[in-house]
Design a protein around this motif. Sequence first.
Motif, PDB file in Angstrom:
ATOM      1  N   ILE A   1       0.888  -1.156   0.000  1.00  0.00           N
ATOM      2  CA  ILE A   1       0.000   0.000   0.000  1.00  0.00           C
ATOM      3  C   ILE A   1       0.924   1.203   0.000  1.00  0.00           C
ATOM      4  CG2 ILE A   1      -0.162   0.259   2.510  1.00  0.00           C
ATOM      5  CD1 ILE A   1      -3.171   0.842   2.101  1.00  0.00           C
TER       6      ILE A   1
ATOM      7  N   ILE B   1      13.755   0.865  -1.414  1.00  0.00           N
ATOM      8  CA  ILE B   1      14.867   0.143  -0.784  1.00  0.00           C
ATOM      9  C   ILE B   1      14.397  -0.453   0.542  1.00  0.00           C
ATOM     10  CG2 ILE B   1      17.120   0.429   0.319  1.00  0.00           C
ATOM     11  CD1 ILE B   1      17.770   2.484  -1.855  1.00  0.00           C
ATOM     12  N   ALA B   2      13.657   0.354   1.319  1.00  0.00           N
ATOM     13  CA  ALA B   2      13.187  -0.135   2.623  1.00  0.00           C
ATOM     14  C   ALA B   2      12.275  -1.349   2.445  1.00  0.00           C
ATOM     15  CB  ALA B   2      12.459   0.980   3.376  1.00  0.00           C
TER      16      ALA B   2
ATOM     17  N   PHE C   1      14.975  -4.342   2.540  1.00  0.00           N
ATOM     18  CA  PHE C   1      14.979  -4.587   3.984  1.00  0.00           C
ATOM     19  C   PHE C   1      13.676  -5.172   4.499  1.00  0.00           C
ATOM     20  CE2 PHE C   1      18.391  -1.599   3.370  1.00  0.00           C
ATOM     21  CZ  PHE C   1      19.392  -2.134   4.169  1.00  0.00           C
ATOM     22  N   ARG C   2      12.745  -5.437   3.579  1.00  0.00           N
ATOM     23  CA  ARG C   2      11.488  -6.093   3.932  1.00  0.00           C
ATOM     24  C   ARG C   2      10.704  -5.347   5.015  1.00  0.00           C
ATOM     25  NH1 ARG C   2      12.973 -11.611   2.959  1.00  0.00           N
ATOM     26  NH2 ARG C   2      14.012 -11.511   0.950  1.00  0.00           N
ATOM     27  N   VAL C   3      10.800  -4.025   5.018  1.00  0.00           N
ATOM     28  CA  VAL C   3       9.971  -3.245   5.940  1.00  0.00           C
ATOM     29  C   VAL C   3       8.536  -3.326   5.425  1.00  0.00           C
ATOM     30  CG1 VAL C   3       9.530  -0.948   6.861  1.00  0.00           C
ATOM     31  CG2 VAL C   3      11.865  -1.710   6.508  1.00  0.00           C
TER      32      VAL C   3
ATOM     33  N   LEU D   1       3.229  -0.532   4.737  1.00  0.00           N
ATOM     34  CA  LEU D   1       2.457   0.441   5.510  1.00  0.00           C
ATOM     35  C   LEU D   1       3.384   1.341   6.322  1.00  0.00           C
ATOM     36  CD1 LEU D   1      -0.667   0.786   6.136  1.00  0.00           C
ATOM     37  CD2 LEU D   1      -0.178  -0.401   8.248  1.00  0.00           C
ATOM     38  N   ILE D   2       4.367   0.714   6.976  1.00  0.00           N
ATOM     39  CA  ILE D   2       5.302   1.452   7.831  1.00  0.00           C
ATOM     40  C   ILE D   2       6.245   2.300   6.992  1.00  0.00           C
ATOM     41  CG2 ILE D   2       7.190   1.175   9.465  1.00  0.00           C
ATOM     42  CD1 ILE D   2       4.451   0.495  10.508  1.00  0.00           C
ATOM     43  N   ALA D   3       6.806   1.686   5.934  1.00  0.00           N
ATOM     44  CA  ALA D   3       7.785   2.409   5.127  1.00  0.00           C
ATOM     45  C   ALA D   3       7.156   3.653   4.506  1.00  0.00           C
ATOM     46  CB  ALA D   3       8.329   1.488   4.042  1.00  0.00           C
TER      47      ALA D   3
ATOM     48  N   LEU E   1       4.376   5.177   5.463  1.00  0.00           N
ATOM     49  CA  LEU E   1       3.952   6.092   6.530  1.00  0.00           C
ATOM     50  C   LEU E   1       5.138   6.932   6.987  1.00  0.00           C
ATOM     51  CD1 LEU E   1       1.849   7.002   8.584  1.00  0.00           C
ATOM     52  CD2 LEU E   1       2.459   5.067  10.007  1.00  0.00           C
ATOM     53  N   GLY E   2       6.286   6.265   7.219  1.00  0.00           N
ATOM     54  CA  GLY E   2       7.497   6.979   7.617  1.00  0.00           C
ATOM     55  C   GLY E   2       7.902   7.980   6.553  1.00  0.00           C
ATOM     56  N   MET E   3       7.823   7.558   5.283  1.00  0.00           N
ATOM     57  CA  MET E   3       8.204   8.448   4.190  1.00  0.00           C
ATOM     58  C   MET E   3       7.280   9.653   4.124  1.00  0.00           C
ATOM     59  SD  MET E   3      10.228   9.346   1.971  1.00  0.00           S
ATOM     60  CE  MET E   3      11.374   7.984   2.079  1.00  0.00           C
TER      61      MET E   3
END
Lengths: 329, 334
Positions: free
Chosen positions: A78, A123-124, A128-130, A133-135, A137-139
């Motif tokens: 997502i 890349i994340a 790095f298999r983040v 949703l988190i990657a 959201l952080g971005m």
Amino acid sequence: MSATAGTVRQPALDTTRRLFRDRPVVPLIGLLAILVIVMEIASPGIVNPGWAGVILRTAVPLAILAGCQTLTMLTGGIDLSVGAIASMAGFVTATLLHSEGGVAQGIAVSLAAAALAGLVTGIAVGVFRVHPLIATLGMSFIVLGLANVWQLQSVQTGAGVPDILRTIGSGLELEVIPNSLVVFVPIMALILFTLRRTGYGRLLFAIGDNPVAARLSGARSWQVILVLYVISALLAGIAGLVLAGATNTASVSLADSLVLPSVAAAVIGGTSIFGGRGGYGGTIVGALILTVLSALLTVLGLPEPTKQIVFGAIIVAVAAAYTRVTAES
Amino acid sequence: MSAAAAPIGARSAGPADAIAAFTRRNAWTIGLIGLLVVLFVFTKAIQPRYGPVPIQGLGTSVMPLMLAAVAQAVVVIGGGIDLSIGSMMALTSVVSATLMKGQGEEFGVGVVIGVLLLGVVLGGINGGLVVVTRVPDIIVTLAMSFVWAGFALLVRSAPGGGASTWLKTIVNGAFLNEWIPRATVVVVIVVFAIWIPLSRSRIGLSIYAIGSNQLAAFRSGVPVGRTRVAAYVVTGVFSALAGLSLTATTGIGSPVPGPYTLLSVAAVVLGGVSLAGGRGGVLGPLIAVVILQLIQTDLTFLHVDPNFGLVAQGAILIGVVMVGSVIQFRRARA
């Protein structure tokens, strides 16, 4: 959870089910037609070519952003960063209006920034298999924060939206055909072609359907995903430029309110959030449905709060009907 | 993961083993506490005047997000996600502020109880819809976030209302020692009074079970549907508490949802709760909220543009999860 596997199959239901699953565009266009008819009944005479042009114009930025969601959702991801990236692109272009390179430079810089954000997300997620949703959201925090910093730094805060963006975003040829189709039609063609006819499109479906099987079959999924999030960010940037032109505003939170509808449009359009199933055709109709629905609720004279409530309830209802018919877990 | 690393009953467990096992199991939380201590020391070093009063302010300002993070943690542990927490907070906050305005203190107690029941209803509707429609959690709660925010706007079209005096008193100032913010004490008491009995009960175990492996839980006789609804109800109650704390800390209710939904997801992930469900607790997210806020504060003290605080939060969120997944990846290979 294949709870329905044991139930008695009815041929009629099976046909409907297949129709919804394989050709979601057909029933969705039916729903769209019903909404337009209700619109005409609610306010006779409102439905005319000019009105259709305005609806199309409003739907274009949403449809592009929903394209980001469709592509990422096909792989089981997502993209929550599309709002921040789109707003940033429109805002940066507006602040660079009076710089040496003018509008062209502004657009180039903003799209480059969007691509860079997408690269980091890619890349994340890919390497790095983040969790996507988190990657993303952080971005979105990172992009919004940097856009705010830029807002304080940039001298020409008074600069407005460039004329060319306003022409593309809000102009209507013959008062019917929105100019933004110049941007949208190539994007639409490219996404539809990529998903249906290219190896990259098949890889997106494969990774979403079964990541392990895709990897064992030799798909370099990290490369596919990395490119995917760059594409998604670029699309978001383009949507931001169109949106800035359509609304004649440039602010760091311009597109935030479109993030949730963009996810909803993709879901209504039949793309599964678990990946592996869906397409862009349905998404475009989904974006049109949401736009017409929003216009309809306004015409019915509902106050803003009620409008929001009905809007949310209808999204749940459509998604529920859809899940029921396609018997997806 | 940790269960697989240490087979139960492989050898007799001495006290040293027990401590080692405890450390391993709670490595993430212990790391967070360590980071929190380092941050406090760092804050004191760059701003020697950082004392009891700012700490009390910190306790008050992080209170709504702490409760929102706990709300999110419960549902995420159960394998779901709730994107309507911010809207539920706005709705419960405006309802409480509207009812409490100009009323007596005892009436305020009734309002608090009523709003908590409202939280039960909101969470029950969210969970019920997720279970009945079988639409993914993220979609249902996303759509419901519009619905709850709409109701909040129906209650009040503009910020306003009031809060009972006792409610405002218990979230401001210090408790016993001037270094201990009263708001934090309230949060800790409320959270653990609900969470500890719950997590040890049948329902709590079931929530962990369905989050960990829904099919296995179902085959072990866990009523999956009912448990999911229960998880959403608990989330609704904590969202109502978070909404009440908004009313208490600001003295009014605002119908526009704050950034709490997404921040709560961030705090939960930083707090060591796996988005895949089944792992983690509520202590980690609570500490993560304070860490996120302290980083903002420090950036202000360092005269950095506060907007970089947002950038830092995003970078930390991605970075920490990246490191976490690298560690897990190594462990899985070893």
